[in-house]
Motif scaffolding. Structure first.
Motif, PDB file in Angstrom:
ATOM      1  N   THR A   1       0.893  -1.183  -0.064  1.00  0.00           N
ATOM      2  CA  THR A   1       0.031  -0.067   0.133  1.00  0.00           C
ATOM      3  C   THR A   1       0.811   1.249  -0.126  1.00  0.00           C
ATOM      4  O   THR A   1       1.530   1.836   0.983  1.00  0.00           O
ATOM      5  CB  THR A   1      -0.765  -0.064   1.119  1.00  0.00           C
ATOM      6  N   TYR A   2       0.795   1.895  -1.140  1.00  0.00           N
ATOM      7  CA  TYR A   2       1.606   3.120  -1.238  1.00  0.00           C
ATOM      8  C   TYR A   2       0.768   4.322  -1.437  1.00  0.00           C
ATOM      9  O   TYR A   2      -0.070   4.342  -2.086  1.00  0.00           O
ATOM     10  CB  TYR A   2       2.488   2.710  -2.744  1.00  0.00           C
ATOM     11  N   ASP A   3       1.311   5.344  -0.589  1.00  0.00           N
ATOM     12  CA  ASP A   3       0.566   6.556  -0.603  1.00  0.00           C
ATOM     13  C   ASP A   3       1.465   7.587  -1.456  1.00  0.00           C
ATOM     14  O   ASP A   3       2.506   8.103  -1.004  1.00  0.00           O
ATOM     15  CB  ASP A   3       0.818   7.256   0.927  1.00  0.00           C
ATOM     16  N   PRO A   4       0.980   7.594  -2.629  1.00  0.00           N
ATOM     17  CA  PRO A   4       1.786   8.638  -3.603  1.00  0.00           C
ATOM     18  C   PRO A   4       1.741  10.220  -3.232  1.00  0.00           C
ATOM     19  O   PRO A   4       2.831  10.814  -3.758  1.00  0.00           O
ATOM     20  CB  PRO A   4       0.940   8.460  -4.952  1.00  0.00           C
ATOM     21  N   LEU A   5       0.708  10.625  -2.460  1.00  0.00           N
ATOM     22  CA  LEU A   5       0.935  12.005  -1.872  1.00  0.00           C
ATOM     23  C   LEU A   5       2.125  12.411  -1.154  1.00  0.00           C
ATOM     24  O   LEU A   5       2.414  13.448  -1.098  1.00  0.00           O
ATOM     25  CB  LEU A   5      -0.486  12.488  -1.401  1.00  0.00           C
ATOM     26  N   ALA A   6       2.739  11.312  -0.668  1.00  0.00           N
ATOM     27  CA  ALA A   6       3.910  11.569   0.490  1.00  0.00           C
ATOM     28  C   ALA A   6       5.231  11.825  -0.561  1.00  0.00           C
ATOM     29  O   ALA A   6       6.066  12.592  -0.554  1.00  0.00           O
ATOM     30  CB  ALA A   6       4.426  10.373   0.941  1.00  0.00           C
ATOM     31  N   VAL A   7       5.073  11.577  -1.986  1.00  0.00           N
ATOM     32  CA  VAL A   7       6.048  11.783  -3.002  1.00  0.00           C
ATOM     33  C   VAL A   7       5.654  12.691  -3.800  1.00  0.00           C
ATOM     34  O   VAL A   7       6.764  13.673  -4.419  1.00  0.00           O
ATOM     35  CB  VAL A   7       6.200  10.328  -3.863  1.00  0.00           C
ATOM     36  N   GLY A   8       4.446  13.035  -4.016  1.00  0.00           N
ATOM     37  CA  GLY A   8       4.136  14.095  -5.025  1.00  0.00           C
ATOM     38  C   GLY A   8       2.504  14.503  -4.821  1.00  0.00           C
ATOM     39  O   GLY A   8       1.621  13.739  -4.834  1.00  0.00           O
ATOM     40  N   ARG A   9       2.500  15.677  -3.886  1.00  0.00           N
ATOM     41  CA  ARG A   9       1.287  16.102  -3.083  1.00  0.00           C
ATOM     42  C   ARG A   9       0.368  16.662  -4.044  1.00  0.00           C
ATOM     43  O   ARG A   9       0.954  17.455  -5.224  1.00  0.00           O
ATOM     44  CB  ARG A   9       1.722  17.019  -2.281  1.00  0.00           C
ATOM     45  N   GLU A  10      -0.683  16.375  -4.027  1.00  0.00           N
ATOM     46  CA  GLU A  10      -1.810  17.151  -4.871  1.00  0.00           C
ATOM     47  C   GLU A  10      -2.217  18.534  -4.120  1.00  0.00           C
ATOM     48  O   GLU A  10      -1.987  18.611  -2.878  1.00  0.00           O
ATOM     49  CB  GLU A  10      -3.065  16.390  -5.085  1.00  0.00           C
ATOM     50  N   GLY A  11      -2.848  19.558  -4.897  1.00  0.00           N
ATOM     51  CA  GLY A  11      -3.404  20.646  -4.285  1.00  0.00           C
ATOM     52  C   GLY A  11      -2.444  21.612  -4.346  1.00  0.00           C
ATOM     53  O   GLY A  11      -2.455  22.676  -3.510  1.00  0.00           O
ATOM     54  N   THR A  12      -1.276  21.442  -5.160  1.00  0.00           N
ATOM     55  CA  THR A  12      -0.252  22.429  -4.853  1.00  0.00           C
ATOM     56  C   THR A  12       0.180  23.121  -6.344  1.00  0.00           C
ATOM     57  O   THR A  12      -0.297  22.477  -7.157  1.00  0.00           O
ATOM     58  CB  THR A  12       1.123  21.703  -4.633  1.00  0.00           C
ATOM     59  N   PRO A  13       0.292  24.482  -6.396  1.00  0.00           N
ATOM     60  CA  PRO A  13       0.482  25.056  -7.651  1.00  0.00           C
ATOM     61  C   PRO A  13       1.846  24.522  -8.465  1.00  0.00           C
ATOM     62  O   PRO A  13       2.918  23.717  -7.876  1.00  0.00           O
ATOM     63  CB  PRO A  13       1.000  26.518  -7.410  1.00  0.00           C
ATOM     64  N   ARG A  14       1.936  24.547  -9.748  1.00  0.00           N
ATOM     65  CA  ARG A  14       2.967  24.005 -10.523  1.00  0.00           C
ATOM     66  C   ARG A  14       4.148  24.482 -10.160  1.00  0.00           C
ATOM     67  O   ARG A  14       5.443  23.978 -10.358  1.00  0.00           O
ATOM     68  CB  ARG A  14       2.702  23.959 -12.089  1.00  0.00           C
ATOM     69  N   THR A  15       4.231  25.754  -9.677  1.00  0.00           N
ATOM     70  CA  THR A  15       5.536  26.315  -9.335  1.00  0.00           C
ATOM     71  C   THR A  15       6.066  26.091  -7.844  1.00  0.00           C
ATOM     72  O   THR A  15       7.094  26.456  -7.654  1.00  0.00           O
ATOM     73  CB  THR A  15       5.311  28.185  -9.490  1.00  0.00           C
TER      74      THR A  15
END
Length: 524
Positions: A153-167
């Motif tokens: 079970t892998y939490d991808p948000l720990a590696v690439g979080r959603e809800g952030t701007p591209r910058t």
């Protein structure tokens, strides 16, 4: 002396007992084409799907061994135009593997980050193959474990979080490569799975086997599973579920698919796709690749795409085109049974556990991860969202010469693609038909090419006699008379007129065997 010999024999037998051969479906490295030269050239905009078999320099591959470097070109284009760059393994990757969890520590250029994943083992003593479940929902974990594989079970948000701007992207990936990295979070998630596999390789395989790893996920995590399997050749089985726009559906098809999530929406909702893709949300025809070629990047490893035709937002029709187009790469590499596609489901609930998928899912796990049985090799395309590859391509699938594509799975002889019969001469005002067949256990898809002779024709009928027990279940770009035995296919309104020397295509899906089909064409 006798005791010593006995002990040596026991030791040798013990080694033989615990040694587990590497499955033929996973590569030993993350990217086998890392040393391939990347061709140079400009690819013109095209509303149809680019030819996956044509190199950037315009030449076409001719052998299976050519695919390694052709795949490297596709990977480079996918990074440049769609997903952003996936960096190579960091300078330092360490971690631990236990029966309940995995830790990953990475460091590069003075920066470091860490993340973890859970482990849920099936019954038995192991070591076990494993399926990485991205995001932790939408996967039939009970079926995965019952098939003999562990669940990571892998939490991808720990590696690439959603809800952030591209910058200002956040997560372990961006801690190493910068918050303003142009790489989208789908590829960041994929990078994280690759680092988990690095740790599995270091662990010695006492709990989990690093050479038998699969990946799955649903919805946005289905997008991540698809990209993960495409970009790491150590993954033996990829199983995206209801991935929608930005996942398996062809980019070129989404604007014309009623109700599908627009590319601009998929790009803007979250920084899933790379920053460069923003230039193509209104012009996918300008892309030098499409997702059928990303499907081809997974070939000839195991792939099972699961789609939901009941929710228009998910673009299942465009996804079926990607699967059919990618299946042509599988066919050319001699592995037609390694790809399966299933959208014929009754329950329209998003990310539901579906009974229709359980058997082919477990077959896929047992074949590609456990190493037993045979692949399902099935295409079940719902009539609600049936795509037509013939509308999207102008290229034909080549017959690649002998030469080993690496890795090459062992496929039963019965799974070999049916050869295309030689067409009869169409004559001055006649037509000729040829067929190519993508066969799997229990079914097939046939693509028929109708070519005019030296004079234009105003309509055509193609006659095909199916083998005993075979039946037509769906047809596109033609009207079928009958479902079994001798079946006639007549043009529809828009493709009956074929200019002199021109051609059109139609297709049909069937159950049973599609071997030995010999079509005949009559012009009207």
């Amino acid at each position: 002396m006798i005791v010593k010999r006995v002990l040596i024999l026991v030791a040798v037998l013990g080694l033989c007992f615990v040694a587990v051969p590497r499955p033929a479906f996973a590569a030993p490295v993350e990217d086998e084409g890392a040393n391939c030269p990347i061709g140079q050239g400009t690819v013109a905009a095209d509303s149809r799907l680019p030819d996956p078999f044509t190199r950037i320099d315009g030449t076409r591959i001719t052998s299976r061994s050519d695919w390694r470097c052709r795949r490297a070109e596709i990977k480079d284009q996918a990074e440049r135009y769609v997903y952003g760059e996936k960096p190579a393994r960091p300078a330092s990757v360490t971690g631990t593997v236990s029966r309940t969890g995995i830790t990953v520590n990475v460091a590069e250029g003075g920066r470091s980050a860490s993340f973890s994943a859970g482990v849920d083992l099936p019954a038995g003593t192991g070591p076990f193959p494993a399926v990485v479940v991205i995001g932790g929902f939408g996967a039939d974990t009970a079926a995965i474990k019952a098939a003999g594989a562990a669940v990571i079970t892998y939490d991808p948000l720990a590696v690439g979080r959603e809800g952030t701007p591209r910058t200002n992207k956040q997560g372990a990936f961006y801690s190493l490569y910068g918050a303003s990295s142009s790489t989208g979070i789908l590829l960041a998630w994929a990078w994280g799975v690759s680092r988990i596999i690095d740790v599995l390789e270091q662990s010695g395989g006492t709990v989990l086997r690093a050479d038998a790893t699969g990946v799955t996920g649903c919805s946005r995590y289905g997008k991540g599973a698809f990209v993960t399997g495409a970009f790491d050749q150590r993954i033996a089985l990829t199983m995206p579920v209801e991935s929608g726009s930005g996942g398996t559906p062809i980019f070129r098809g989404i604007p014309g698919e009623n109700g599908a999530q627009p590319l601009s929406s998929a790009y803007g909702e979250q920084p899933w796709l790379g920053d460069a893709f923003g230039s193509y949300t209104g012009n996918p025809a300008g892309l030098p690749i499409d997702t059928h070629s990303v499907v081809g990047m997974i070939a000839p490893r195991g792939l099972f795409i699961m789609d939901n035709p009941h929710i228009a937002w998910l673009a299942a029709r465009s996804s079926s085109v990607a699967a059919l187009g990618g299946a042509e790469v599988y066919r050319a590499l001699g592995a037609p049974e390694a790809i399966s596609y299933w959208s014929d489901v009754s329950d329209g609930t998003h990310c539901a556990t579906r009974s229709e998928w359980r058997a082919p899912l477990q077959q896929s796990i047992q074949r590609f991860l456990v190493g037993t049985g045979s692949a399902p090799g099935v295409f079940r395309i719902s009539s609600r969202a049936a795509g037509n590859l013939a509308e999207w391509r102008t290229w034909q699938t080549p017959t690649l010469t002998a030469g080993t594509s690496s890795p090459t799975p062992s496929v039963p002889p019965s799974a070999s693609p049916s050869p295309s019969p030689s067409p009869s001469s169409p004559g001055a005002g006649g037509c000729a038909a040829t067929v190519s067949v993508n066969q799997w256990n229990g079914g097939f898809v046939a693509t028929v090419r109708v070519a005019a002779g030296g004079a234009a024709i105003g309509g055509w009928t193609v006659s095909v006699t199916l083998p005993g027990g075979a039946a037509v279940t769906s047809t596109w770009n033609a009207t079928a008379s009958g479902t079994g035995g001798a079946v006639g296919f007549t043009n529809v309104a828009w493709n009956g007129a074929v200019p002199a020397g021109g051609a059109t295509e139609f297709g049909f899906q069937g159950t049973g065997s599609g071997s030995g089909l010999t079509p005949s064409c009559a012009a009207r």
